[in-house]
Scaffold this active site. Sequence first.
Site: not given
Lengths: 434, 434
Positions: B15, B17-18, B174, B305, B322
């Site tokens: 992964g 991601g962040f 949002e 996560d 994040a």
Amino acid sequence: MNIPTSNHPRVVIIGAGFAGIAIAKKLRNKNLQVVLLDKHNYHTFQPLLYQVATGGLEAGSIAYPIRKVIQEYKDFYFRLTSVKEIDTVNQKVISEIGDLHYDYLVIATGSKTNYFGNKEIERNAMSMKTIPQSLNIRSLILENFEQAVLVKDEAERNLLINFVLVGAGPTGVELAGALAEMKKAILQKDYPDLDIDKMQINLIQSGDRVLNTMSEKSSAEAEQFLLDLGVKIWKNVRVTNYDGKTVTTNSDLVFDTATVIWTAGVQGAKVAGLNAKSLVEKVERIRVNQYNQVVGYENIFAIGDIASMETELFPQGHPMMAQPAIQQGVLLGENLVNLIQNKPMKAFEYNDRGSMATIGRNLAVVDLPNYHFSGIFAWFVWMFVHLFSLIGFKNKAVVFLNWVYNYIRLDREGRLIVRPFKKRSFTTFTSDEI
Amino acid sequence: MNIPTSNHPRVVIIGAGFAGIAIAKKLRNKNLQVVLLDKHNYHTFQPLLYQVATGGLEAGSIAYPIRKVIQEYKDFYFRLTSVKEIDTVNQKVISEIGDLHYDYLVIATGSKTNYFGNKEIERNAMSMKTIPQSLNIRSLILENFEQAVLVKDEAERNLLINFVLVGAGPTGVELAGALAEMKKAILQKDYPDLDIDKMQINLIQSGDRVLNTMSEKSSAEAEQFLLDLGVKIWKNVRVTNYDGKTVTTNSDLVFDTATVIWTAGVQGAKVAGLNAKSLVEKVERIRVNQYNQVVGYENIFAIGDIASMETELFPQGHPMMAQPAIQQGVLLGENLVNLIQNKPMKAFEYNDRGSMATIGRNLAVVDLPNYHFSGIFAWFVWMFVHLFSLIGFKNKAVVFLNWVYNYIRLDREGRLIVRPFKKRSFTTFTSDEI
């Protein structure tokens, strides 16, 4: 199509490319009802598709929402649809979303890739006339490299990193140059575990020079630029087939490759329903008179790539490029208004402002009507002409910013496989559907 | 996977991601061999996905090529693949492109949408966790409007321009705000032949306030901002089903809509092969100790996560955002190097820097650990925090340029249906109805 009735005559424009947008702007608030049809909801700036395909620009930077163009035009409608046929007797456009009566019809459907009837090439090669197609090419190029790092068999690996571009017109030349620059500046670094020197960029041309619609000087210089960048150029070679693995030609020459990008020909994206005699065979363009009026019809017009206006200077019609399309769109806009007001129309005369092609960083060739130049100054001219031709301030600014960044950093950060492209040889869907 | 053998211990990271990118950067040139796996070739800046979905930004502006991040790292490899399973006995990652032995494994697979077992909602609702999903939402929204102009039946038209967002966390809020702004500034002008006042934005929340992970002040203000923008908020309502046409709830309330965007829950994107006791049921996260070490394993770690570190302050693990992901990635990077050198590891402590959400133009709420503020200043803070969190100068510059343009012009020129999204319920419209 749920278009309200109007007191004004209705003009239906099919296609929102350069020609369609040019006439749409001219018909703004002219006591006409105008309906603009396109199968995309955006206008595509086709000359920069190759930069989308090679990760230099994002798709959104060269696309512009059609509804935004016509946002403040009165009695002006856009419909997202494909046209199936024209019923010239009842003056109707028959589309996927229903029928629409027209008083005047403007066909601006542009052109599509011409495989000259070879279905196997069509099935296995990539085409680059639309944004989805460019994104597919981008995905395929990157997927090839991701796959190549996994493959231990050298022949198989070479298949994946051997690129064959068929057709050395502006699109083929610009794509070849961009691939060569990717090889040098990006792929070398991105794939340290691959021997990127083995990557080949083969440009195949049936004629005896690249950019054969430009001056011989431009051809010679462009060829030298390409050779310096490491592109292999094959002239006087005609591709006879591509089965997804091997390109065969009219000579002994064969190319083993997983990727063929076909830019060897275009033909009119014709619409069914017109008289046979108004069509030019093979190129599938629509024959028009000097007012862009389709031969045999009073109220049907064709402009841009699809229109073939046979003149002394252009016995086979004008070149299928942005300039004639825009000029025809603008003039027909004025002529239509005149025609409806029973005023005389003006005959089209093409104002050739020259042509240009870029090969890579600091490398371009420019032919003005009486002057030729090349190199870094030509490259700047190419950039600014293209920049200012883009619709919309934001697109201009974003493209400019990308170019400055890419120039300084020798980079292309759009190398993203956002929608994986499943190569057609594995499945049956066409590239536009993904 | 064709990874060369190395004298150094091999760390495999699943992964990018962040969390994955944070640890990758920390493991740069640390006498380790590192293999980073991801199913995309780019890192996604998820907090701005909603702007891609609503045409405010291009996908490329919030994505960054993973290979570019690790371009100059030694003995560092990227492979584009999905992981199928982990074989903890033989220390192997089993993937679509083959198996890979690991000495140390870092699971950073993030999270995915949680439909709480409802297959029908999963089939019919839209999710927004990846760039392709955001682009699908963008296409669907625009296709709905293109279709709505064609439909004569009012109920059917309302179905197309009624949007239901389930879940009022940051993403739902949002997105609701962005849709409300599109309605006011763009759709009104783009579709003059539609009664855009009929467009509804319904935000459904099972709890008693929006943004329920933020302060009550933020919730109240965000709710007021949304109401002012015309969003309908339904609190204490639980969605029970969506068949593609009608949303049913635990009350009498029903919503007829062609579009449900589901942001009501996330769950860990777990990988098969781990011990049952190392998994937290329902949320599908992986239980880790204070060093992010997966419970029951010496050399397997989980961060971001997917990791559930149960602490006094966070009995159910850290929030799936994040900040904890990045902080865990950074610390584990240091800890892994220490572990391999037989030095002690440091326990993770979450440094909560606060949270924020934007509702629209000049409207945001910010909770700092000891301070809350909102309105235009909060909005600027939100923008600059997000801008500077993006990877890469070019993305920052392009996003900034887009925001300035969108702010001044109240526009979103990314309203492009680049890849049509074919929704199943669209087949209910026959061409006769159109």
